[in-house]
Design a protein around this motif. Structure first.
Motif, short mmCIF file in Angstrom:
data_model
loop_
_atom_site.label_atom_id
_atom_site.label_comp_id
_atom_site.label_asym_id
_atom_site.label_seq_id
_atom_site.Cartn_x
_atom_site.Cartn_y
_atom_site.Cartn_z
N PHE A 102 -37.22 -59.14 50.84
CA PHE A 102 -37.25 -57.70 50.55
C PHE A 102 -35.92 -57.21 49.99
O PHE A 102 -34.89 -57.83 50.19
CB PHE A 102 -37.63 -56.91 51.81
N GLY A 103 -35.98 -56.06 49.33
CA GLY A 103 -34.76 -55.42 48.84
C GLY A 103 -34.04 -56.23 47.78
O GLY A 103 -32.89 -56.63 47.97
N ARG A 150 -29.54 -49.17 50.60
CA ARG A 150 -30.55 -49.78 51.49
C ARG A 150 -31.71 -50.40 50.72
O ARG A 150 -32.54 -51.11 51.29
CB ARG A 150 -31.10 -48.72 52.45
N ILE A 151 -31.80 -50.10 49.42
CA ILE A 151 -32.93 -50.54 48.58
C ILE A 151 -34.24 -50.17 49.28
O ILE A 151 -35.11 -50.99 49.55
CB ILE A 151 -32.86 -52.05 48.22
N ASP A 152 -34.34 -48.87 49.61
CA ASP A 152 -35.57 -48.38 50.22
C ASP A 152 -36.03 -47.10 49.53
O ASP A 152 -35.30 -46.54 48.70
CB ASP A 152 -35.40 -48.18 51.73
N TYR A 153 -37.24 -46.69 49.85
CA TYR A 153 -37.85 -45.51 49.23
C TYR A 153 -38.79 -44.91 50.25
O TYR A 153 -39.48 -45.63 50.97
CB TYR A 153 -38.63 -45.92 47.97
N GLY A 154 -38.82 -43.56 50.29
CA GLY A 154 -39.73 -42.91 51.23
C GLY A 154 -40.00 -41.47 50.84
O GLY A 154 -39.67 -41.03 49.74
N LEU A 197 -41.46 -49.90 40.82
CA LEU A 197 -40.17 -50.17 41.48
C LEU A 197 -40.38 -50.85 42.82
O LEU A 197 -39.73 -51.84 43.16
CB LEU A 197 -39.42 -48.85 41.74
N GLN A 198 -41.30 -50.28 43.62
CA GLN A 198 -41.56 -50.81 44.96
C GLN A 198 -42.02 -52.26 44.90
O GLN A 198 -41.57 -53.10 45.69
CB GLN A 198 -42.62 -49.95 45.68
N LYS A 199 -42.90 -52.55 43.95
CA LYS A 199 -43.42 -53.92 43.81
C LYS A 199 -42.37 -54.87 43.24
O LYS A 199 -42.17 -55.98 43.75
CB LYS A 199 -44.60 -53.92 42.83
N THR A 200 -41.70 -54.44 42.17
CA THR A 200 -40.77 -55.32 41.45
C THR A 200 -39.60 -55.71 42.34
O THR A 200 -39.20 -56.88 42.39
CB THR A 200 -40.25 -54.62 40.16
N PHE A 217 -44.87 -45.07 51.66
CA PHE A 217 -43.97 -44.52 50.65
C PHE A 217 -44.21 -43.07 50.26
O PHE A 217 -43.27 -42.35 49.97
CB PHE A 217 -44.04 -45.37 49.38
N GLN A 218 -45.47 -42.64 50.17
CA GLN A 218 -45.76 -41.32 49.58
C GLN A 218 -46.47 -40.39 50.57
O GLN A 218 -47.02 -40.85 51.56
CB GLN A 218 -46.68 -41.49 48.36
N PHE A 219 -46.42 -39.10 50.24
CA PHE A 219 -47.21 -38.12 51.02
C PHE A 219 -47.87 -37.08 50.11
O PHE A 219 -49.05 -36.78 50.25
CB PHE A 219 -46.33 -37.41 52.06
#
Length: 324
Positions: A102-103, A150-154, A197-200, A217-219
């Motif tokens: 990951f990341g 952190r190479i994260d997304y939320g 982005l999330q997948k790659t 990730f999304q709302f």
């Protein structure tokens, strides 16, 4: 935009006309540094404007398909070009070989490009007389794509993109007529780029509640997507867990696009990996789903310190309290 009142009684199109003749823009900064500051956020003009923006768009897409007809302005076209640039940069920045799954660190190179170019990209979207707003609005664009450390997304990053669009409304770059295009064209394209982005780069979910969260990730697309379904003649909430329904209707409905992405990314029974959504499928009507999701969004995202501590405030989205 549709006349939906928010807590302060204004809707986004009013805000653009309320800008002073020579506004003083500022670089947005963090103002919520401890849990006690959360009251300041909930009383702020930024909260009222942000929530008003979300609810106005929610009203506007009610009962409408992604494929319906609506005007597409020059600003919307420019925003699509901007998102197309971000997409192209992903192709130009392939993941690197690394031991951890990951990341992927190549994301940092991709992000560095945006960090450098954000202001210029935003300038291309703004009318000539509002160029001074570019440095302020660019901050929200940079915040909207994830965290490079952190190479994260939320959902906090997603909120920054909604804030970016809200600011473009406030300076008059986006107008009342752009309402459907804001969600169906711009936000939808943003989601496609974020999924890529999330997948790659195998981004981590930021602040994920795991199986107890709505989605990793999304709302917002669940809120606006459920509004699209209000009063639908055949598709009920119980149908979105049926893969056949998802495959047939996802090009028309944002909610089903989200479900399709979850189905692609996760294995095992839906009830186990997406328990909250499974529970939502038992709600009787889409109107109830929509209202429930708005409440949940406030409680789980906008009123959670770990999310809001990262939100930045400037002149367009101000920490100042709502004027009585």
């Amino acid at each position: 935009m549709a006349e939906t009142e928010n807590q302060s009684g204004s809707s986004p199109e009013d805000d653009a006309s309320q800008l002073p003749a020579n506004p003083t823009f500022m670089i947005p900064k963090k103002e919520i540094s401890m849990v006690l500051d959360m009251g300041k956020w909930k009383r702020s003009q930024a909260y009222a404007d942000y929530m008003g923006f979300v609810l106005t768009l929610n009203e506007g897409v009610k009962g409408k398909k992604l494929t319906c007809e609506y005007p597409v302005s020059e600003t919307v076209e420019k925003l699509l070009d901007l998102l197309g640039t971000l997409d192209r940069w992903i192709n130009e920045t392939p993941p690197v070989d690394q031991p951890s799954r990951f990341g992927n660190k190549a994301y940092r190179s991709w992000y560095a490009k945006l960090d450098q170019e954000a202001e210029a990209l935003v300038s291309t979207v703004l009318p000539a007389e509002q160029q001074a707003a570019a440095p302020e609005i660019a901050v929200y664009l940079k915040e909207a794509v994830g965290n490079s450390t952190r190479i994260d997304y939320g959902t906090g990053h997603e909120a920054a993109f909604a804030a970016f669009l809200c600011c473009l409304c406030k300076v008059g770059a986006l107008r009342v007529d752009d309402q459907l295009a804001i969600i169906f064209k711009v936000f939808n394209r943003y989601l496609a780029v974020m999924r890529k982005l999330q997948k790659t780069y195998r981004m981590e979910p930021a602040g994920s509640q795991g199986v107890w969260g709505l989605d990793d990730f999304q709302f917002l697309p669940f809120i606006w997507g459920s509004s699209q379904f209000v009063d639908h003649p055949t598709v009920e909430p119980k149908h979105f867990i049926d893969e056949k329904v998802v495959n047939e209707h996802h090009p028309d409905y944002m909610f089903l696009e989200c479900i399709k992405f979850i189905n692609e990314m996760k294995t095992g029974p839906f009830a186990e990996h997406s328990n909250q959504l499974w529970n939502i499928s038992a709600v009787g009507t889409w109107a109830k789903v929509n209202q429930g999701l708005i409440k949940m969004y406030k409680a789980e995202c906008l009123e959670k310190f770990p999310v809001i501590q990262h939100f930045k405030f400037g002149s367009l989205l101000s920490i100042q309290p709502v004027k009585p």
